[in-house]
Design a protein around this motif. Structure first.
Motif, PDB file in Angstrom:
ATOM      1  N   THR A   1      39.143  43.855  33.057  1.00  0.00           N
ATOM      2  CA  THR A   1      39.900  44.910  33.722  1.00  0.00           C
ATOM      3  C   THR A   1      40.973  44.273  34.601  1.00  0.00           C
ATOM      4  O   THR A   1      40.882  43.118  34.971  1.00  0.00           O
ATOM      5  N   ASP A   2      41.986  45.050  34.931  1.00  0.00           N
ATOM      6  CA  ASP A   2      43.160  44.496  35.602  1.00  0.00           C
ATOM      7  C   ASP A   2      43.101  44.731  37.104  1.00  0.00           C
ATOM      8  O   ASP A   2      42.965  45.880  37.548  1.00  0.00           O
ATOM      9  N   PRO A   3      43.213  43.678  37.924  1.00  0.00           N
ATOM     10  CA  PRO A   3      43.178  43.867  39.375  1.00  0.00           C
ATOM     11  C   PRO A   3      44.464  44.458  39.940  1.00  0.00           C
ATOM     12  O   PRO A   3      44.470  44.973  41.058  1.00  0.00           O
TER      13      PRO A   3
ATOM     14  N   PRO B   1      25.436  45.575  39.987  1.00  0.00           N
ATOM     15  CA  PRO B   1      26.260  46.265  38.985  1.00  0.00           C
ATOM     16  C   PRO B   1      27.448  45.423  38.519  1.00  0.00           C
ATOM     17  O   PRO B   1      27.788  45.419  37.328  1.00  0.00           O
ATOM     18  N   THR B   2      28.077  44.711  39.453  1.00  0.00           N
ATOM     19  CA  THR B   2      29.207  43.853  39.094  1.00  0.00           C
ATOM     20  C   THR B   2      28.768  42.750  38.130  1.00  0.00           C
ATOM     21  O   THR B   2      29.436  42.498  37.118  1.00  0.00           O
TER      22      THR B   2
ATOM     23  N   ILE C   1      40.644  49.695  33.467  1.00  0.00           N
ATOM     24  CA  ILE C   1      42.099  49.671  33.284  1.00  0.00           C
ATOM     25  C   ILE C   1      42.559  48.318  32.748  1.00  0.00           C
ATOM     26  O   ILE C   1      42.135  47.271  33.229  1.00  0.00           O
ATOM     27  N   ARG C   2      43.426  48.354  31.755  1.00  0.00           N
ATOM     28  CA  ARG C   2      44.037  47.146  31.208  1.00  0.00           C
ATOM     29  C   ARG C   2      45.481  47.083  31.653  1.00  0.00           C
ATOM     30  O   ARG C   2      46.160  48.107  31.744  1.00  0.00           O
TER      31      ARG C   2
ATOM     32  N   THR D   1      36.360  47.113  42.097  1.00  0.00           N
ATOM     33  CA  THR D   1      37.147  46.081  42.766  1.00  0.00           C
ATOM     34  C   THR D   1      36.591  44.690  42.484  1.00  0.00           C
ATOM     35  O   THR D   1      37.328  43.772  42.124  1.00  0.00           O
ATOM     36  N   SER D   2      35.292  44.531  42.669  1.00  0.00           N
ATOM     37  CA  SER D   2      34.681  43.211  42.468  1.00  0.00           C
ATOM     38  C   SER D   2      34.713  42.796  41.005  1.00  0.00           C
ATOM     39  O   SER D   2      34.902  41.611  40.690  1.00  0.00           O
ATOM     40  N   GLU D   3      34.560  43.755  40.090  1.00  0.00           N
ATOM     41  CA  GLU D   3      34.647  43.420  38.673  1.00  0.00           C
ATOM     42  C   GLU D   3      36.042  42.925  38.319  1.00  0.00           C
ATOM     43  O   GLU D   3      36.209  41.896  37.649  1.00  0.00           O
ATOM     44  N   ALA D   4      37.059  43.655  38.776  1.00  0.00           N
ATOM     45  CA  ALA D   4      38.438  43.256  38.478  1.00  0.00           C
ATOM     46  C   ALA D   4      38.769  41.907  39.096  1.00  0.00           C
ATOM     47  O   ALA D   4      39.537  41.122  38.529  1.00  0.00           O
TER      48      ALA D   4
END
Length: 420
Positions: free
Chosen positions: A134-136, A93-94, A358-359, A160-163
Motif C-alpha cells: 500500500t502507498d504511504p 494486525p499490522t 491504496i496503490r 498507517t503502520s502497514e503503509a
C-alpha cells in the motif's frame, strides 16, 4: 518538457492552488485532492498537444528519483504521527497484513501477470512486488492524525503502520524479480544457489540491518534533540526532518540494507522518545507540508502522462481493466480479511482495513527502479507500465470516493484491541 518549462510551472501553480483551497472549496464534495490533481493533469496532458510525450521508458531515472524523495518524506511523516505504543497486541494486525496479505497480493498478481499478460517470470514477479504494498503517500488522508491529538483508532493506525513498513518489505521481491530477469538475460537458469543467496542477503540481512539502522538513528537523534543542552533552543523542525530522513536512508543504503525500512523505523523510534513533547507536532506539520507539495507535482505529471496516453490512442485491452479491478476489489480485500481473521476487531474495521489498500507513488518508484537495471525486455516494460498506471488510476478514484464512507463506518466502533 524543457521548451515548455514556464508553462509547466504555471500549471504546477494551479495544482498547488487546488491543494491550498481544497479544504474550503471542495469539502462538501465526495472527492479527494489526488483525484482533483490527477484529473487536472489528465486534461492538460490530453489537450496540451505541443508538450513532449512523458515517456516513462526514456525518463525512468527522473521518475525513480522524484518518487523516491516523495516516499521518503511520507515515511517520516507516517512514523512521526503514530501514538500507539510498541506492543505486540496493538501491532499484531499490522504484522498479519505484512506477512499474509502482502505475499498473497504478490503471488496472485504474479500469476495473473504471467498467464493474463504473457509476462516473463521475472516481469510477472515484479508486477506482483510493485503492486502489493500500500502507498504511504496517497494513503495520508486515511492515516492517523497529528501526534498527541487523540485521533488514532485501530483502523487508521493499522493502515498507517502497514503503509510505513510494507514499502520496504516489498523490496526483497523486487530484487528477486531483478535477479531472475538478470539470470535469463545472461542465458542462465535461476537455480537454488541463487535463491539461497537472495534469501540470506536480500531478505534476512537487508531487513535486519534496516531495522537496526532505523532504531539507532532514531534514538541517537532523539537523544540529541531532547537533551538538556538543547532545552529552550529553537531547533528548526525542517532540518531535523530532513536529517532524520537522509541519515537513516544514507546509512542504511551504505551498509546495503533497505533505506525505506530504516527511515520509517527511525521516525517511529524518534517518536517514542519524549512522546508527549509538542516538538513532534511541529515535525509532523513540516513533513506533511513537504509531502503534499511533492505529491502534487508527481500526481500532476502522472495525470499528464495518462492524458497523453489517451490522446495518442494507447490500446488498453479488456484484460487490463479486469485484472486491475480484480486486484483492487477482490485480491486485496480477501487477502486482508484472511490476515485479520480471528482478531478481536469489529467486522467493519476489518472490512475497511482490507478494502483501503491504496496503490500509488510507491509503485511508480519500485517499477522505475527495477526497469532502470536494464534486465527486462521492452515488451515487458510497456506492459508493466500500462497495467500499473491503470491500477494506480483506478485506486485513486475508487478509494478516494469510498474512503470517507468506510472510515465513517468505523468511527463509532472502537476496536476491542485498543486500551480504554
Amino acid at each position: 518538457m524543457f521548451e515548455n518549462y514556464n508553462l509547466f510551472l504555471l500549471i504546477c501553480g494551479f495544482a498547488f492552488l487546488f491543494g491550498a483551497l481544497f479544504p474550503i472549496m471542495f469539502k462538501r464534495l465526495p472527492i479527494s485532492l489526488p483525484m482533483l490533481q490527477v484529473s487536472f493533469g489528465m486534461i492538460m496532458g490530453y489537450y496540451w498537444t505541443t508538450l513532449s510525450f512523458l515517456d516513462p521508458l526514456n525518463n525512468g531515472f527522473i521518475i525513480e528519483k522524484l518518487t523516491e524523495i516523495v516516499v521518503l518524506v511520507s515515511l517520516v511523516g507516517a512514523g512521526i504521527k503514530i501514538d500507539t505504543p510498541l506492543t505486540w497486541q496493538l501491532w499484531r494486525p499490522t504484522v498479519r497484513l505484512l506477512l499474509i496479505t502482502m505475499p498473497i497480493g504478490i503471488f496472485t498478481m504474479a500469476f495473473l501477470g504471467y498467464y493474463a499478460f504473457g509476462l516473463s517470470m521475472g516481469a510477472a514477479i515484479l508486477l506482483g512486488a510493485v503492486l502489493a504494498p500500500t502507498d504511504p503517500v496517497l494513503a495520508a488522508s486515511i492515516q492517523v492524525g497529528p501526534p498527541n491529538t487523540g485521533s488514532e483508532d485501530a483502523t487508521r493506525f493499522t493502515l498507517t503502520s502497514e503503509a510505513g513498513l510494507n514499502d520496504g518489505l516489498a523490496f526483497p521481491f523486487v530484487y528477486l524479480a531483478i535477479k531472475i530477469a538478470e539470470a535469463y538475460s545472461e542465458g542462465q537458469r535461476f537455480n537454488g544457489e541463487m535463491l539461497w543467496s537472495w534469501f540470506t542477503h536480500d531478505v534476512l540481512w537487508k531487513i535486519s540491518a534496516g531495522l537496526v539502522v532505523g532504531i539507532l538513528v532514531g534514538k541517537v537523534l532523539a537523544k540529541l534533540i531532547f537533551s538538556r543542552h538543547t532545552q529552550g533552543t529553537a531547533i528548526s523542525q525542517g532540518y531535523v526532518v530532513i536529517a532524520l530522513t537522509l541519515l537513516a536512508y544514507g546509512i542504511a543504503e551504505y551498509v546495503h540494507s533497505y533505506g525505506f525500512i530504516a527511515v520509517f523505523v527511525a521516525a517511529v523510534a524518534f517518536r517514542r522518545s519524549e512522546c508527549e513533547h509538542s516538538y513532534h507536532h511541529k515535525l509532523h506539520d513540516f513533513a506533511e507540508q513537504s509531502e503534499g507539495l511533492l505529491m502534487s507535482i508527481v500526481l500532476l505529471a502522472f495525470g499528464m502522462f495518462i492524458g497523453q496516453g489517451l490522446q495518442s490512442g494507447v490500446e488498453l485491452t479488456w484484460r487490463v481493466y479486469i485484472v486491475s479491478f480484480t486486484f483492487l476489489l477482490l485480491i486485496r480485500p480477501i487477502g486482508g480479511m484472511i490476515a485479520l481473521s480471528g482478531l478481536k476487531m469489529h467486522r467493519t474495521e476489518k472490512y475497511a482495513i482490507s478494502t483501503l489498500g491504496i496503490r500509488g507513488l510507491g509503485t511508480l518508484y519500485y517499477l522505475s527502479y527495477a526497469l532502470n537495471q536494464g534486465f527486462f525486455a521492452k515488451e515487458d516494460q510497456v506492459k508493466l507500465w500500462v497495467v500499473c498506471s491503470i491500477v494506480i488510476l483506478v485506486s485513486i478514484f475508487m478509494h478516494g470516493l469510498s474512503a470517507p464512507r468506510l472510515l465513517q463506518m468505523t468511527t463509532n466502533k472502537p476496536s476491542k484491541q485498543l486500551p480504554n
